[in-house]
Design a protein around this motif. Structure first.
Motif, PDB file in Angstrom:
ATOM      1  N   ARG A  52       0.849  -1.227   0.135  1.00  0.00           N
ATOM      2  CA  ARG A  52       0.154   0.064   0.134  1.00  0.00           C
ATOM      3  C   ARG A  52       0.850   1.224   0.152  1.00  0.00           C
ATOM      4  NH1 ARG A  52      -2.491   3.491   3.441  1.00  0.00           N
ATOM      5  NH2 ARG A  52      -1.535   2.498   5.288  1.00  0.00           N
ATOM      6  N   LYS A  53       0.426   2.107  -0.866  1.00  0.00           N
ATOM      7  CA  LYS A  53       1.433   3.320  -0.875  1.00  0.00           C
ATOM      8  C   LYS A  53       0.986   4.304   0.432  1.00  0.00           C
ATOM      9  CE  LYS A  53       1.323   3.721  -5.900  1.00  0.00           C
ATOM     10  NZ  LYS A  53       1.206   4.811  -7.178  1.00  0.00           N
ATOM     11  N   ARG A  55       2.130   3.334   3.465  1.00  0.00           N
ATOM     12  CA  ARG A  55       2.035   2.412   4.521  1.00  0.00           C
ATOM     13  C   ARG A  55       3.229   3.014   5.392  1.00  0.00           C
ATOM     14  NH1 ARG A  55       5.181  -2.564   5.094  1.00  0.00           N
ATOM     15  NH2 ARG A  55       4.141  -3.612   6.766  1.00  0.00           N
ATOM     16  N   SER A  77      -4.774 -10.658   4.075  1.00  0.00           N
ATOM     17  CA  SER A  77      -4.051  -9.542   4.968  1.00  0.00           C
ATOM     18  C   SER A  77      -4.059 -10.296   6.097  1.00  0.00           C
ATOM     19  CB  SER A  77      -4.807  -8.513   4.845  1.00  0.00           C
ATOM     20  OG  SER A  77      -4.816  -7.892   3.869  1.00  0.00           O
ATOM     21  N   ALA A  84      -7.747  -7.008   1.114  1.00  0.00           N
ATOM     22  CA  ALA A  84      -6.824  -5.531   1.219  1.00  0.00           C
ATOM     23  C   ALA A  84      -7.891  -4.389   1.635  1.00  0.00           C
ATOM     24  CB  ALA A  84      -6.182  -5.427   0.128  1.00  0.00           C
ATOM     25  N   GLY A  87      -7.280   1.341  -1.370  1.00  0.00           N
ATOM     26  CA  GLY A  87      -6.124   2.247  -1.465  1.00  0.00           C
ATOM     27  C   GLY A  87      -5.455   2.057  -2.963  1.00  0.00           C
ATOM     28  N   GLU A  88      -4.267   2.624  -2.758  1.00  0.00           N
ATOM     29  CA  GLU A  88      -3.348   2.465  -4.170  1.00  0.00           C
ATOM     30  C   GLU A  88      -2.300   1.415  -3.785  1.00  0.00           C
ATOM     31  OE1 GLU A  88      -3.954   3.597  -7.314  1.00  0.00           O
ATOM     32  OE2 GLU A  88      -5.782   4.346  -6.440  1.00  0.00           O
ATOM     33  N   TYR A  89      -1.871   0.733  -4.534  1.00  0.00           N
ATOM     34  CA  TYR A  89      -0.857  -0.264  -4.150  1.00  0.00           C
ATOM     35  C   TYR A  89       0.227  -0.315  -5.578  1.00  0.00           C
ATOM     36  CZ  TYR A  89      -3.739  -2.096  -0.504  1.00  0.00           C
ATOM     37  OH  TYR A  89      -4.528  -2.044   0.730  1.00  0.00           O
ATOM     38  N   THR A 127      -5.327  -0.798  -7.905  1.00  0.00           N
ATOM     39  CA  THR A 127      -6.139  -0.122  -6.643  1.00  0.00           C
ATOM     40  C   THR A 127      -7.148  -0.958  -6.348  1.00  0.00           C
ATOM     41  OG1 THR A 127      -6.051   1.887  -8.332  1.00  0.00           O
ATOM     42  CG2 THR A 127      -7.842   2.005  -6.826  1.00  0.00           C
TER      43      THR A 127
END
Length: 159
Positions: A52-53, A55, A77, A84, A87-89, A127
């Motif tokens: 995850r961006k 994090r 997770s 998850a 968010g952006e990953y 995403t």
């Protein structure tokens, strides 16, 4: 001393309310499924990780999944298949060579030769939205084997 039924019911109701309030803690997780193919073929046993961006908590789990024979995976997770958070990953993938015996640490050679294993250099993005998610297919290319060394040119003699 005799306890009356209304007292027992009140105690049970309080205990039940306390247990209901002790649900899962942490961020909301959403189911995530996807497929990985390498050179058009399913990447059976490949392992995918979503980083995850933003994090900043090292204790935050990194969602991951292992591909089945058809190349599909489901992210975990905390518990199997829980998904998850939204968010952006950045996505990383390793593909252990299951035909090789594990080394002393239980690892196997990566059939992708580390080409997709580092989050810092991965160009694969994903995403996760606040709903059930089906990621677009992740299509990878296997790194080319180095060409075998050719013998140095020289004079051949036949005897």
């Amino acid at each position: 001393m005799k306890i009356k039924t209304p007292v027992i019911l009140a105690i049970l109701a309080g205990a039940t309310a306390a247990l209901v309030g002790c649900g899962d803690s942490g961020p909301k997780l959403y189911p995530v499924k996807g497929t990985i193919r390498v050179d058009g073929k399913p990447a059976s046993d490949a392992i995918v990780f979503l980083h995850r961006k933003g994090r900043d908590n090292p204790n935050e789990p990194v969602p991951h999944g292992t591909c089945g024979a058809d190349g599909t995976f489901q992210l975990t997770s905390v518990k199997a298949g829980d998904g998850a958070q939204a968010g952006e990953y950045v996505v990383t993938v390793v593909w252990p060579d299951m035909s090789k015996a594990p080394d002393g640490n239980g690892g196997r050679p990566d059939l992708l030769k580390g080409a997709y294993e580092k989050a810092a250099s991965s160009a694969i993005k994903a995403t996760v939205e606040a709903k059930e998610n089906q990621l677009p297919e992740i299509a990878l290319t296997a790194p080319k084997q180095p060409a075998p060394k050719q013998p140095a040119p020289g004079i051949k003699t036949d005897k």
